[in-house]
Scaffold this active site. Structure first.
Site, short mmCIF file in Angstrom:
data_model
loop_
_atom_site.label_atom_id
_atom_site.label_comp_id
_atom_site.label_asym_id
_atom_site.label_seq_id
_atom_site.Cartn_x
_atom_site.Cartn_y
_atom_site.Cartn_z
N SER A 222 2.09 5.25 -2.33
CA SER A 222 2.23 5.70 -3.52
C SER A 222 3.38 5.01 -4.34
O SER A 222 3.18 4.61 -5.34
CB SER A 222 2.96 7.37 -3.50
OG SER A 222 3.96 7.20 -2.49
N GLU B 150 -0.70 -5.44 6.20
CA GLU B 150 0.76 -5.42 5.60
C GLU B 150 1.62 -6.32 6.30
O GLU B 150 2.25 -7.40 5.60
CB GLU B 150 1.36 -3.99 5.59
CG GLU B 150 0.75 -3.19 4.34
CD GLU B 150 1.37 -1.70 4.78
OE1 GLU B 150 1.37 -1.04 3.84
OE2 GLU B 150 2.04 -1.18 5.50
N LYS C 288 6.65 0.89 9.08
CA LYS C 288 5.80 0.98 7.91
C LYS C 288 4.42 1.41 8.91
O LYS C 288 4.33 1.50 9.96
CB LYS C 288 5.39 -0.67 7.45
CG LYS C 288 6.55 -0.78 6.58
CD LYS C 288 6.35 -1.97 5.64
CE LYS C 288 4.88 -2.02 4.90
NZ LYS C 288 4.83 -0.99 4.04
N THR D 13 0.78 -1.08 0.08
CA THR D 13 0.23 -0.08 0.10
C THR D 13 0.75 1.17 -0.01
O THR D 13 1.89 1.01 0.58
CB THR D 13 -0.81 -0.07 1.19
OG1 THR D 13 -1.59 -1.08 1.31
CG2 THR D 13 -1.79 1.37 1.41
N GLY E 139 0.56 4.81 5.91
CA GLY E 139 -0.70 4.74 4.96
C GLY E 139 -1.76 4.05 5.80
O GLY E 139 -2.83 3.81 5.30
C1 5RP Z 1 1.34 2.26 4.17
C2 5RP Z 1 2.81 1.93 4.28
C3 5RP Z 1 3.64 2.50 3.10
O1 5RP Z 1 4.44 1.38 2.51
C4 5RP Z 1 4.85 3.68 3.53
O2 5RP Z 1 3.74 4.57 4.14
C5 5RP Z 1 5.26 4.29 2.20
O3 5RP Z 1 4.35 4.89 1.30
P1 5RP Z 1 4.90 5.44 0.24
O4 5RP Z 1 5.38 4.50 -0.72
O5 5RP Z 1 3.84 6.40 -0.30
O6 5RP Z 1 6.13 6.46 0.62
O7 5RP Z 1 3.47 1.33 5.10
O8 5RP Z 1 0.73 1.76 5.32
#
Ligand code: 5RP
Length: 222
Positions: free
Chosen positions: A34, A107, A98, A32, A101
Site C-alpha cells: 500500500s 523485492e 518484508k 509492492t 504482500g
Molecule cells: C510486500 C512488502 C511490503 O513492502 C510490506 O508488506 C509493507 O506493505 P504496506 O506498505 O502495505 O504496509 O514487503 O511483499
C-alpha cells in the site's frame, strides 16, 4: 494523522528524495504494497523525467502501466539507480522484515540490483527487535513440510499462508514467535534450508535509507 495519511506523506517524501537522481536514462525500482502504491501515484506525476521502472510484482507492474509509466524486464536493464519500497518492520540498523504482500523474492532481487534502497514506512514499522511481525518465507510447494520442520528447529512457529500463490508460483510460510536478535545470521540460516526460495529478512542487503513518517514529520534514518 491516520496511518494512511502517514503513508501518503512518506510517499511524497520519497518522490522528493529521489527527484535529484532522475535523468532521461534513469531506471527506478518499484516495490509492492500500500505504501509503494502511493509512491507509484507520486512517481506518475513525474513521468517523463526518467526512463522507466522495474517492478517487484505483477500488481505493481500493472499499476505503473495504468499510469503510462514504462515497466522493463530486469534482464533488459543495465542498472537500477534507486529502489523504493515499504516494509513490515525495520530496526535501527535498517534491517527489514518484508513479504507481507508475498512479493519478497522479487523485492529482494530488485533490491540486490539497485544502487540505493530507500525504504518508506510509517512510524508503526520501526521496532527495537524484529520478529513481532511473522517472518514470511517463500517455499517450493513440495518442500512445505520439510521447511516447516526446519523452521521449528530454529525456534519459530511456521503457519501456511492459505490460498496464496506468489508471482513465482510458490507458497508462503509465516513464521511466528521469532525474537530476531541477529538478523543477518538468521537470514543466512533460513536461506540454507533446502526448499526455501527466499526469506523476508532484508539484513544482508539492508535498506540504505529509511524515510519514516511520524506525527512530527518525516524522519530520515541512515
Ligand atoms: C510486500 C512488502 C511490503 O513492502 C510490506 O508488506 C509493507 O506493505 P504496506 O506498505 O502495505 O504496509 O514487503 O511483499
Amino acid at each position: 494523522m491516520t496511518q494512511d495519511e502517514l503513508k501518503q506523506a512518506v510517499a511524497k517524501a520519497a518522490m522528493a528524495y529521489i527527484q535529484p537522481m532522475l535523468e532521461a536514462d534513469t531506471i527506478v525500482g518499484v516495490g509492492t504494497g500500500s505504501t509503494a502504491n502511493l509512491f507509484i501515484d507520486e512517481l506518475a506525476k513525474h513521468k517523463g523525467l526518467f526512463d522507466g521502472t522495474v517492478a517487484s510484482s505483477e500488481a505493481s507492474a500493472e499499476r505503473l502501466k495504468k499510469h503510462g509509466i514504462p515497466v522493463y524486464d530486469l534482464n533488459s536493464v543495465d542498472s537500477i539507480r534507486v529502489y523504493v519500497d515499504g516494509a513490515d518492520e525495520s530496526n535501527d540498523n535498517l534491517h527489514l522484515i518484508k513479504g507481507g504482500g508475498a512479493a519478497l523474492t522479487r523485492e529482494k532481487i530488485v533490491a540486490a540490483c539497485s544502487d540505493e534502497f530507500v525504504c518508506i514506512a510509517d512510524e508503526s514499522k520501526l521496532v527495537k527487535v524484529l520478529g513481532d511481525f511473522p517472518l514470511p518465507v517463500e517455499i517450493i510447494p513440495m518442500a512445505r513440510g520439510h521447511v516447516a520442520r526446519e523452521l521449528v528447529k530454529l525456534g519459530g512457529d511456521p503457519v501456511y499462508r492459505e490460498g496464496v500463490v506468489t508471482d513465482n508460483g510458490n507458497h508462503i510460510l509465516d513464521v511466528y514467535n521469532l525474537e530476531i536478535l541477529d538478523p543477518i545470521a538468521l537470514e543466512k540460516s533460513i536461506d540454507g534450508i533446502v526448499g526455501v526460495v527466499t526469506n523476508g529478512l532484508f539484513a544482508k542487503r539492508s535498506a540504505d535509507v529509511l524515510l519514516l513518517a511520524t506525527k512530527e514529520g518525516i524522519k530520515t534514518l541512515k
